[in-house]
Design an enzyme around this catalytic site. Structure first.
Site, PDB file in Angstrom:
ATOM      1  N   GLN A 202       0.812  -1.218   0.000  1.00  0.00           N
ATOM      2  CA  GLN A 202       0.000   0.000   0.000  1.00  0.00           C
ATOM      3  C   GLN A 202       0.841   1.261   0.000  1.00  0.00           C
ATOM      4  O   GLN A 202       0.340   2.345  -0.313  1.00  0.00           O
ATOM      5  CB  GLN A 202      -0.917   0.011   1.219  1.00  0.00           C
ATOM      6  CG  GLN A 202      -0.199   0.259   2.541  1.00  0.00           C
ATOM      7  CD  GLN A 202      -1.137   0.195   3.718  1.00  0.00           C
ATOM      8  OE1 GLN A 202      -1.634  -0.876   4.058  1.00  0.00           O
ATOM      9  NE2 GLN A 202      -1.374   1.333   4.363  1.00  0.00           N
TER      10      GLN A 202
ATOM     11  N   CYS B 273      -5.200   0.607   3.817  1.00  0.00           N
ATOM     12  CA  CYS B 273      -5.320  -0.806   4.181  1.00  0.00           C
ATOM     13  C   CYS B 273      -6.758  -1.287   4.061  1.00  0.00           C
ATOM     14  O   CYS B 273      -7.022  -2.443   3.729  1.00  0.00           O
ATOM     15  CB  CYS B 273      -4.780  -1.046   5.578  1.00  0.00           C
ATOM     16  SG  CYS B 273      -5.642  -0.142   6.889  1.00  0.00           S
TER      17      CYS B 273
ATOM     18  N   HIS C  67     -18.579  18.785 -31.366  1.00  0.00           N
ATOM     19  CA  HIS C  67     -17.442  18.002 -30.905  1.00  0.00           C
ATOM     20  C   HIS C  67     -17.421  16.692 -31.672  1.00  0.00           C
ATOM     21  O   HIS C  67     -18.467  16.162 -32.061  1.00  0.00           O
ATOM     22  CB  HIS C  67     -17.534  17.747 -29.394  1.00  0.00           C
ATOM     23  CG  HIS C  67     -16.333  17.065 -28.817  1.00  0.00           C
ATOM     24  ND1 HIS C  67     -15.059  17.574 -28.952  1.00  0.00           N
ATOM     25  CD2 HIS C  67     -16.202  15.922 -28.101  1.00  0.00           C
ATOM     26  CE1 HIS C  67     -14.204  16.772 -28.338  1.00  0.00           C
ATOM     27  NE2 HIS C  67     -14.872  15.763 -27.821  1.00  0.00           N
TER      28      HIS C  67
ATOM     29  N   ASN D 244     -12.836   9.519 -26.756  1.00  0.00           N
ATOM     30  CA  ASN D 244     -12.789  10.970 -26.706  1.00  0.00           C
ATOM     31  C   ASN D 244     -11.333  11.446 -26.719  1.00  0.00           C
ATOM     32  O   ASN D 244     -10.405  10.640 -26.765  1.00  0.00           O
ATOM     33  CB  ASN D 244     -13.510  11.480 -25.453  1.00  0.00           C
ATOM     34  CG  ASN D 244     -13.988  12.914 -25.594  1.00  0.00           C
ATOM     35  OD1 ASN D 244     -13.738  13.572 -26.611  1.00  0.00           O
ATOM     36  ND2 ASN D 244     -14.682  13.411 -24.587  1.00  0.00           N
TER      37      ASN D 244
END
Length: 311
Positions: free
Chosen positions: A153, A159, A248, A268
């Site tokens: 981690q 954790c 777009h 995209n």
């Protein structure tokens, strides 16, 4: 009184505590000579090399050495008691107690973020019925193929995410026969209503997030960063309101179906932090001839004729 620094020597994570223990069969935990204990500088050097320790300044190195000595003394004193466990040096031997708690422990009771609604409903813990005499003498799911390799981690109090993901990885293997390493980073980044990323969280809320999200991504698709990042899971099949006045352009890269909804997968150009790691699934088969957001009204594609090499 034993110094609190010793907790940082090593860690065994459980849901209710963090403690330190190594199995007594490891010879390294009892291999410290009287010379090592009286003048541990040589041991500190070899330990630093083994764990790749580099310090920013001589002052920091001296501070870490002092912490190392205190932890080493605690190890020696504990091992002399000849208990049921033995301690040993690991990568945390130069880390102080409070620093260790702040950096590596992350199990916390659910505390909502500012302005977040209280949505958790307590549920009873459920045990499967099993007669005591029918239980095996011992169980180790590692040898049954239900446990992924140990992960790291880092200096992030995640954790809770690792514990949750490991449990889901295990139950998934037990039910399906397939062991898949899943994404702790998705929980750190996206499960943020009551959990707090690197600042801590709880397993039951992580399970609730995974159920509400209809699962969790594989680690390969959403790898761990050892820090909080942007959530890449703005997900689902889009069929919301939008204009058909095109402004777009995207690229259709595939199609499929999810929970009864047919969709087109669109690539995209706004980076991987947008949508589903840079993609969006747009619903198709809506009965609208122009399609959702007018995606059918200005479609085009290239073609390429096959040619022979050298022609």
């Amino acid at each position: 009184m034993e110094p609190k620094l010793a907790v940082a020597v090593f860690v065994l994570f459980l849901a209710f505590a963090a403690c330190s223990a190594n199995h007594h069969r490891d010879p390294s935990v009892v291999g410290y000579s009287q010379e090592d204990l009286a003048l541990p500088s040589s041991l500190f050097r070899s330990w630093s090399v083994k764990h790749g320790k580099l310090y920013a300044s001589p002052t920091e190195k001296l501070e870490r050495y002092e912490i190392f000595k205190q932890n080493l003394m605690h190890i020696a004193e504990t091992n002399r008691k000849n208990g049921s466990y033995w301690l040993g040096l690991n990568q945390f031997a130069d880390v102080a107690h409070e620093e260790f708690k702040a950096s590596y422990l992350g199990l916390k009771r659910a505390l909502p973020r500012a302005g977040a609604p209280q949505t958790r409903t307590p549920t009873a813990f459920r045990y499967a019925a099993a007669a005591a005499g029918s239980l095996p003498w011992s169980v180790d799911w590692r040898y049954k193929g239900a446990v992924t390799p140990v992960k790291n981690q880092g200096k992030c109090g995640s954790c809770w995410a690792f514990s949750s993901v490991a449990a889901v990885e295990g139950i998934n293997q037990i039910v399906t026969g397939k062991l898949v390493s899943l994404s702790e980073q998705e929980l750190v980044d996206c499960d943020t209503t009551l959990d707090h990323g690197c600042e801590g969280g709880t397993m039951d809320l992580a399970f609730a997030y995974m159920m509400g999200s209809q699962g969790i991504h594989a680690e390969d698709d959403y790898p761990y960063l050892m820090e909080e990042g942007y959530c890449k899971e703005k997900q689902g099949v889009f069929d919301g309101a939008c204009s058909v006045e095109l402004d777009h352009a995207l690229t259709a890269v595939g199609y499929g179906s999810s929970y009864g909804q047919n969709y087109i997968t669109m690539k995209n150009s706004w980076g991987k932090n947008w949508g589903e790691q840079g993609y969006v699934r747009i619903k198709m088969g809506t009965g609208k001839p122009e399609g959702v957001c007018g995606i059918y009204t200005m479609a085009s594609y290239p073609v390429k004729n096959a040619t022979r090499w050298g022609a």
